[in-house]
Design an enzyme around this catalytic site. Structure first.
Site, PDB file in Angstrom:
ATOM      1  N   GLU A  26     -62.331 -51.309  47.273  1.00  0.00           N
ATOM      2  CA  GLU A  26     -62.753 -50.215  46.384  1.00  0.00           C
ATOM      3  C   GLU A  26     -61.803 -50.070  45.198  1.00  0.00           C
ATOM      4  O   GLU A  26     -61.171 -49.028  45.025  1.00  0.00           O
ATOM      5  CB  GLU A  26     -62.765 -48.899  47.174  1.00  0.00           C
ATOM      6  CG  GLU A  26     -63.630 -48.921  48.415  1.00  0.00           C
ATOM      7  CD  GLU A  26     -63.412 -47.691  49.300  1.00  0.00           C
ATOM      8  OE1 GLU A  26     -62.425 -46.956  49.103  1.00  0.00           O
ATOM      9  OE2 GLU A  26     -64.244 -47.471  50.190  1.00  0.00           O
ATOM     10  N   ARG A  52     -58.654 -48.351  39.368  1.00  0.00           N
ATOM     11  CA  ARG A  52     -57.678 -48.528  38.301  1.00  0.00           C
ATOM     12  C   ARG A  52     -57.499 -49.989  37.877  1.00  0.00           C
ATOM     13  O   ARG A  52     -57.401 -50.288  36.687  1.00  0.00           O
ATOM     14  CB  ARG A  52     -56.332 -47.986  38.788  1.00  0.00           C
ATOM     15  CG  ARG A  52     -55.290 -47.859  37.700  1.00  0.00           C
ATOM     16  CD  ARG A  52     -53.914 -47.513  38.308  1.00  0.00           C
ATOM     17  NE  ARG A  52     -53.956 -46.534  39.349  1.00  0.00           N
ATOM     18  CZ  ARG A  52     -53.712 -45.227  39.183  1.00  0.00           C
ATOM     19  NH1 ARG A  52     -53.385 -44.764  38.012  1.00  0.00           N
ATOM     20  NH2 ARG A  52     -53.792 -44.405  40.228  1.00  0.00           N
ATOM     21  N   TYR A  80     -48.845 -36.021  36.868  1.00  0.00           N
ATOM     22  CA  TYR A  80     -48.064 -36.922  37.726  1.00  0.00           C
ATOM     23  C   TYR A  80     -46.779 -37.384  37.057  1.00  0.00           C
ATOM     24  O   TYR A  80     -46.108 -38.268  37.576  1.00  0.00           O
ATOM     25  CB  TYR A  80     -48.858 -38.188  38.070  1.00  0.00           C
ATOM     26  CG  TYR A  80     -50.286 -37.970  38.452  1.00  0.00           C
ATOM     27  CD1 TYR A  80     -50.627 -37.304  39.625  1.00  0.00           C
ATOM     28  CD2 TYR A  80     -51.317 -38.452  37.647  1.00  0.00           C
ATOM     29  CE1 TYR A  80     -51.950 -37.115  39.977  1.00  0.00           C
ATOM     30  CE2 TYR A  80     -52.645 -38.268  37.999  1.00  0.00           C
ATOM     31  CZ  TYR A  80     -52.954 -37.602  39.161  1.00  0.00           C
ATOM     32  OH  TYR A  80     -54.264 -37.421  39.515  1.00  0.00           O
ATOM     33  N   CYS A 134     -51.789 -24.846  24.599  1.00  0.00           N
ATOM     34  CA  CYS A 134     -50.798 -23.796  24.782  1.00  0.00           C
ATOM     35  C   CYS A 134     -50.175 -23.828  26.162  1.00  0.00           C
ATOM     36  O   CYS A 134     -50.350 -22.908  26.964  1.00  0.00           O
ATOM     37  CB  CYS A 134     -51.446 -22.449  24.502  1.00  0.00           C
ATOM     38  SG  CYS A 134     -52.066 -22.417  22.836  1.00  0.00           S
ATOM     39  N   TYR A 192     -58.867 -42.870  35.088  1.00  0.00           N
ATOM     40  CA  TYR A 192     -58.453 -41.485  35.282  1.00  0.00           C
ATOM     41  C   TYR A 192     -58.038 -40.836  33.963  1.00  0.00           C
ATOM     42  O   TYR A 192     -57.125 -40.019  33.909  1.00  0.00           O
ATOM     43  CB  TYR A 192     -57.329 -41.403  36.335  1.00  0.00           C
ATOM     44  CG  TYR A 192     -57.695 -42.099  37.622  1.00  0.00           C
ATOM     45  CD1 TYR A 192     -58.653 -41.548  38.466  1.00  0.00           C
ATOM     46  CD2 TYR A 192     -57.128 -43.329  37.976  1.00  0.00           C
ATOM     47  CE1 TYR A 192     -59.028 -42.202  39.632  1.00  0.00           C
ATOM     48  CE2 TYR A 192     -57.497 -43.987  39.137  1.00  0.00           C
ATOM     49  CZ  TYR A 192     -58.456 -43.421  39.969  1.00  0.00           C
ATOM     50  OH  TYR A 192     -58.836 -44.064  41.114  1.00  0.00           O
TER      51      TYR A 192
HETATM   52  N1  LLP Z   1     -61.166 -45.470  47.383  1.00  0.00           N
HETATM   53  C1  LLP Z   1     -60.850 -44.197  47.711  1.00  0.00           C
HETATM   54  C2  LLP Z   1     -61.335 -43.639  48.966  1.00  0.00           C
HETATM   55  C3  LLP Z   1     -60.064 -43.433  46.830  1.00  0.00           C
HETATM   56  O1  LLP Z   1     -59.755 -42.195  47.156  1.00  0.00           O
HETATM   57  C4  LLP Z   1     -59.620 -44.004  45.611  1.00  0.00           C
HETATM   58  C5  LLP Z   1     -58.809 -43.227  44.668  1.00  0.00           C
HETATM   59  C6  LLP Z   1     -59.993 -45.324  45.318  1.00  0.00           C
HETATM   60  C7  LLP Z   1     -60.756 -46.028  46.230  1.00  0.00           C
HETATM   61  C8  LLP Z   1     -59.600 -46.021  44.046  1.00  0.00           C
HETATM   62  O2  LLP Z   1     -58.235 -46.193  43.950  1.00  0.00           O
HETATM   63  P1  LLP Z   1     -57.605 -47.080  42.764  1.00  0.00           P
HETATM   64  O3  LLP Z   1     -58.013 -48.517  42.975  1.00  0.00           O
HETATM   65  O4  LLP Z   1     -58.100 -46.560  41.481  1.00  0.00           O
HETATM   66  O5  LLP Z   1     -56.147 -46.874  42.934  1.00  0.00           O
HETATM   67  N2  LLP Z   1     -56.026 -39.490  39.413  1.00  0.00           N
HETATM   68  C9  LLP Z   1     -54.997 -40.344  39.950  1.00  0.00           C
HETATM   69  C10 LLP Z   1     -55.537 -41.348  40.946  1.00  0.00           C
HETATM   70  C11 LLP Z   1     -56.315 -40.717  42.090  1.00  0.00           C
HETATM   71  C12 LLP Z   1     -56.882 -41.736  43.033  1.00  0.00           C
HETATM   72  C13 LLP Z   1     -57.797 -41.118  44.012  1.00  0.00           C
HETATM   73  N3  LLP Z   1     -58.456 -42.022  44.903  1.00  0.00           N
HETATM   74  C14 LLP Z   1     -54.272 -41.018  38.788  1.00  0.00           C
HETATM   75  O6  LLP Z   1     -54.588 -40.749  37.650  1.00  0.00           O
HETATM   76  O7  LLP Z   1     -53.359 -41.792  39.015  1.00  0.00           O
END
Ligand code: LLP
Length: 426
Positions: free
Chosen positions: A273, A276, A316, A342, A371
């Site tokens: 999945e 990013r 973050y 603000c 994101y």
């Molecule tokens: N699968 C599940 C169940 C997830 O919760 C997530 C991300 C992904 C896949 C995808 O993960 P990735 O490959 O994108 O790392 N807003 C935060 C990141 C939150 C991620 C939440 N879950 C940021 O800007 O770093």
């Protein structure tokens, strides 16, 4: 590798000069590169080297309709966490059979929609949810394919807000509880056990937590199978990190070259999945310098984008590379790059060294494809920015900038607050 590069001192996305885009669509805007997306998809797909798999792209990273359509046409599936994401995935043409559905709080109507779409599987996060899915499937005379999300209790070594695979967080079920969950699932009449799921966090830059948690999962599959249940899909989640600054995360090829040997013995189809790693470095945010100011302590560069457009630094303390779109010979200064909102937390960088920029200069905030827009809001009544997709020497606005009327479009004033005719006549 991405397709953002300098040509004669100007930053281009593929063959498009980004300063030209700014002149036409205004600032701020997000820009995505088609060739970069295609390359990231290709890198991920080819890394499987023939091993049976489904890549379920995590929509939460970037769910723009054009971007999704591109991903769908390249054969990607979807990892969704809401009815809204299901809607978007289906609109983009992603078949239900390639959709997995995670999230700790699925509602009845979301479960119904997913059953209707005949998704590949529900990644179930609690036994109460499991019973609810069984009940809803029963009402619809359907069978719900399920995996339980196992919480392998592994520290992903990333930011606490994006670490998920530890007991202190709300996600999934501890291994022993999950085993009980599978026993329950077997007894329920309207669910079919088809897989096991885990996702331990995001922006992981080391192989170790991926491998350790994968080994725990494979071990767990052995225990479920020993009880006579058939597991066909091993969903290893997302989380592969990208380079924002100096990180050196594994490439998709290395990631999968190491993961596949761990899962091969199970004979399961491997589901991943990624979010990013597909879109992060395929996008950036372009913003314009409004003002500069300084006090005894600091220089400030005030830009026209704010934390409502890109919240990652505020939320973050995330690092994003920031550079002028046009390279000029200027002294290097150290400054905070801040937005117009603000709140003191409205910043893109603290104490950053960059060439001295002036009013009107354009800046690119790199690695903002994931994101970025999906976490944007209208805080301070700021219309959300435009999104642009570049392909070759053309660019396309794939979401227009919001207008002031968009801000109020869904609001309604109750009649008692409307000016009455009598009062208006006075
Ligand atoms: N699968 C599940 C169940 C997830 O919760 C997530 C991300 C992904 C896949 C995808 O993960 P990735 O490959 O994108 O790392 N807003 C935060 C990141 C939150 C991620 C939440 N879950 C940021 O800007 O770093």
């Amino acid at each position: 590798m991405d397709h953002f590069h300098f040509k004669r001192g100007r930053l281009y996305a593929e063959d498009v000069n980004l300063s030209d885009v700014a002149a036409k669509v205004g600032t701020p805007f997000y820009v995505y590169s088609h060739a970069t997306l295609a390359r990231h998809i290709q890198a991920m797909e080819s890394a499987f080297n023939g091993y049976p798999h489904v890549v379920c792209y995590a929509l939460k990273a970037n769910s723009n309709g054009a971007v999704l359509r591109l991903l769908a046409q390249a054969g990607m599936g979807a990892d969704i966490v809401s009815g809204g994401e299901l809607f978007r995935a289906r609109k983009a043409g992603i078949p239900g059979q390639k959709i997995v559905y995670a999230g700790v709080g699925k509602t009845e109507s979301e479960i119904r929609d997913a059953l209707r779409a005949r998704i590949l599987m529900f990644n179930v996060e609690s036994t109460e949810e499991l019973r609810e899915i069984d009940r809803v499937a029963g009402l619809m005379a359907r069978r719900a394919p399920i995996a339980l999300r196992v919480n392998p209790d592994i520290d992903a070594g990333t930011h606490p807000y994006i670490t998920t695979g530890m007991k202190k967080y709300k996600f999934g079920m501890p291994v022993e509880e999950a085993l009980e969950g599978y026993r329950l699932a077997r007894r329920l009449r309207n669910v079919d056990v088809v897989g096991v799921h885990k996702h331990i966090g995001s922006q992981l830059t080391e192989m170790k937590p991926f491998l350790e948690s994968a080994e725990r999962l494979v071990n767990f599959v052995g225990r479920i199978r020993a009880e006579g249940m058939d597991i066909r899909y091993l969903d290893m989640g997302g989380g592969l990190g990208i380079r924002y600054d100096t990180e050196t995360p594994p490439e998709p090829s290395e990631w999968l070259r190491n993961l596949i040997p761990v899962v091969r013995s199970t004979g399961c189809t491997l589901v991943i999945e990624p979010g990013r790693s597909i879109v992060g470095n395929a996008g950036m945010l372009v913003t314009r310098v409004l003002y500069r100011k300084r006090n005894d302590l600091k220089n400030f560069i005030i830009v026209d984008a704010g934390m409502n457009d890109l919240i990652r630094p505020s939320l973050y303390n995330a690092y994003h590379r920031i550079e002028p779109l046009v390279r000029k010979k200027r002294a290097i200064i150290r400054a905070d790059i801040v937005g117009p909102i603000c709140e003191s937390g409205d910043f893109f960088a603290h104490d950053r060294d960059l060439p001295e920029v002036r009013r009107g200069d354009l800046l690119g905030v790199r690695s903002a494809g994931a994101y970025g827009f999906t976490m944007a809001s209208n805080y301070n009544s700021r219309p959300r920015v435009a999104e642009v997709l570049v392909r070759g020497d053309r660019f396309h606005v794939v979401r227009r900038r919001e207008t002031y009327s968009d801000l109020m479009a869904k609001e309604q004033v109750p009649s008692f607050l409307k000016p009455s005719r009598k009062r208006a006549a006075k």
